[in-house]
Scaffold this motif. Structure first.
Motif, PDB file in Angstrom:
ATOM      1  N   ASP A 181       3.942   1.533  -1.150  1.00 37.67           N
ATOM      2  CA  ASP A 181       4.564   1.621  -2.473  1.00 37.67           C
ATOM      3  C   ASP A 181       3.561   2.111  -3.512  1.00 37.67           C
ATOM      4  OD1 ASP A 181       6.607   1.347  -4.390  1.00 37.67           O
ATOM      5  OD2 ASP A 181       5.999  -0.704  -4.853  1.00 37.67           O
ATOM      6  N   ALA A 182       2.347   1.581  -3.458  1.00 37.03           N
ATOM      7  CA  ALA A 182       1.316   2.010  -4.413  1.00 37.03           C
ATOM      8  C   ALA A 182       0.960   3.478  -4.220  1.00 37.03           C
ATOM      9  CB  ALA A 182       0.074   1.134  -4.269  1.00 37.03           C
ATOM     10  N   ALA A 183       0.884   3.923  -2.968  1.00 35.54           N
ATOM     11  CA  ALA A 183       0.578   5.332  -2.708  1.00 35.54           C
ATOM     12  C   ALA A 183       1.687   6.222  -3.239  1.00 35.54           C
ATOM     13  CB  ALA A 183       0.383   5.560  -1.208  1.00 35.54           C
ATOM     14  N   THR A 234      -1.655   2.192 -10.512  1.00 37.11           N
ATOM     15  CA  THR A 234      -1.166   2.022  -9.144  1.00 37.11           C
ATOM     16  C   THR A 234      -2.234   2.449  -8.133  1.00 37.11           C
ATOM     17  OG1 THR A 234      -0.075   4.169  -9.345  1.00 37.11           O
ATOM     18  CG2 THR A 234       1.279   2.211  -9.694  1.00 37.11           C
ATOM     19  N   GLY A 235      -3.095   3.368  -8.526  1.00 43.56           N
ATOM     20  CA  GLY A 235      -4.205   3.764  -7.659  1.00 43.56           C
ATOM     21  C   GLY A 235      -5.163   2.609  -7.415  1.00 43.56           C
ATOM     22  N   LEU A 244      -3.588   0.403  -4.953  1.00 50.43           N
ATOM     23  CA  LEU A 244      -3.666   1.016  -3.627  1.00 50.43           C
ATOM     24  C   LEU A 244      -5.025   0.745  -2.989  1.00 50.43           C
ATOM     25  CD1 LEU A 244      -2.681   2.845  -1.334  1.00 50.43           C
ATOM     26  CD2 LEU A 244      -3.420   4.796  -2.704  1.00 50.43           C
ATOM     27  N   THR A 292      -5.361  -2.958  -2.101  1.00 40.44           N
ATOM     28  CA  THR A 292      -4.548  -3.328  -0.945  1.00 40.44           C
ATOM     29  C   THR A 292      -5.165  -2.822   0.353  1.00 40.44           C
ATOM     30  OG1 THR A 292      -2.600  -3.252  -2.357  1.00 40.44           O
ATOM     31  CG2 THR A 292      -2.221  -3.264  -0.008  1.00 40.44           C
ATOM     32  N   LEU A 293      -5.673  -1.607   0.337  1.00 44.95           N
ATOM     33  CA  LEU A 293      -6.346  -1.097   1.534  1.00 44.95           C
ATOM     34  C   LEU A 293      -7.589  -1.929   1.850  1.00 44.95           C
ATOM     35  CD1 LEU A 293      -5.984   2.754   0.944  1.00 44.95           C
ATOM     36  CD2 LEU A 293      -4.672   1.305   2.525  1.00 44.95           C
ATOM     37  N   ALA A 296       0.829  -1.211   0.000  1.00 44.66           N
ATOM     38  CA  ALA A 296       0.000   0.000   0.000  1.00 44.66           C
ATOM     39  C   ALA A 296       0.862   1.258   0.000  1.00 44.66           C
ATOM     40  CB  ALA A 296      -0.936  -0.004   1.217  1.00 44.66           C
ATOM     41  N   THR A 328       1.536   6.218  -7.072  1.00 45.55           N
ATOM     42  CA  THR A 328       0.354   6.958  -7.525  1.00 45.55           C
ATOM     43  C   THR A 328       0.595   8.452  -7.397  1.00 45.55           C
ATOM     44  OG1 THR A 328      -1.116   5.147  -6.870  1.00 45.55           O
ATOM     45  CG2 THR A 328      -2.118   7.308  -7.173  1.00 45.55           C
TER      46      THR A 328
END
Length: 120
Positions: A19-21, A96-97, A100, A103-104, A17, A24
């Motif tokens: 990394d994705a944030a 990637t959003g 994110l 994953t959340l 999460a 993004t």
């Protein structure tokens, strides 16, 4: 559920999460490290499914076993769908959003699994 496995799963999902944030916010597509991290998280989710079903008899007597298995099965489906969607959207930051948000959502589902396991 096996607590060490759950801790590893939560740690992997938290790192994914973050990394994705970061990607993004930077407007970057899904890259190889994120892909491999998502694969590692998916392997941990599959292990959680196997261990959860194998140890379902050890759970709290008031636990809804059907709901517990449904959450475990749902966990397995989220990352592959989000991963394919994220790769398909690699031209924009929203790939990637998507990862994110997925994953959340998985972190919330794991928290709910812990609640179910303890009979809440």
């Amino acid at each position: 559920m096996l607590l060490p496995l759950t801790i590893v799963l939560i740690a992997l999902l938290a790192v994914l999460a973050i990394d994705a944030a970061y990607l993004t916010a930077r407007g970057k597509p899904v890259d190889n490290p994120m892909f491999f991290l998502a694969c590692a998280a998916e392997l941990a989710v599959i292990a959680q499914l196997v261990v959860g079903i194998a140890r379902i008899g050890d759970a709290d007597a008031h636990m809804s076993k059907g709901l517990f298995v449904a959450y475990l099965a749902g966990l397995v489906c989220v990352l592959p769908v989000a991963g394919f969607w994220g790769i398909a959207e690699r031209e924009s930051r929203w790939g990637t959003g998507v990862l994110l948000v997925a994953t959340l959502g998985l972190l919330v589902m794991v928290a709910r699994l812990l609640q179910l396991w303890n009979g809440v």
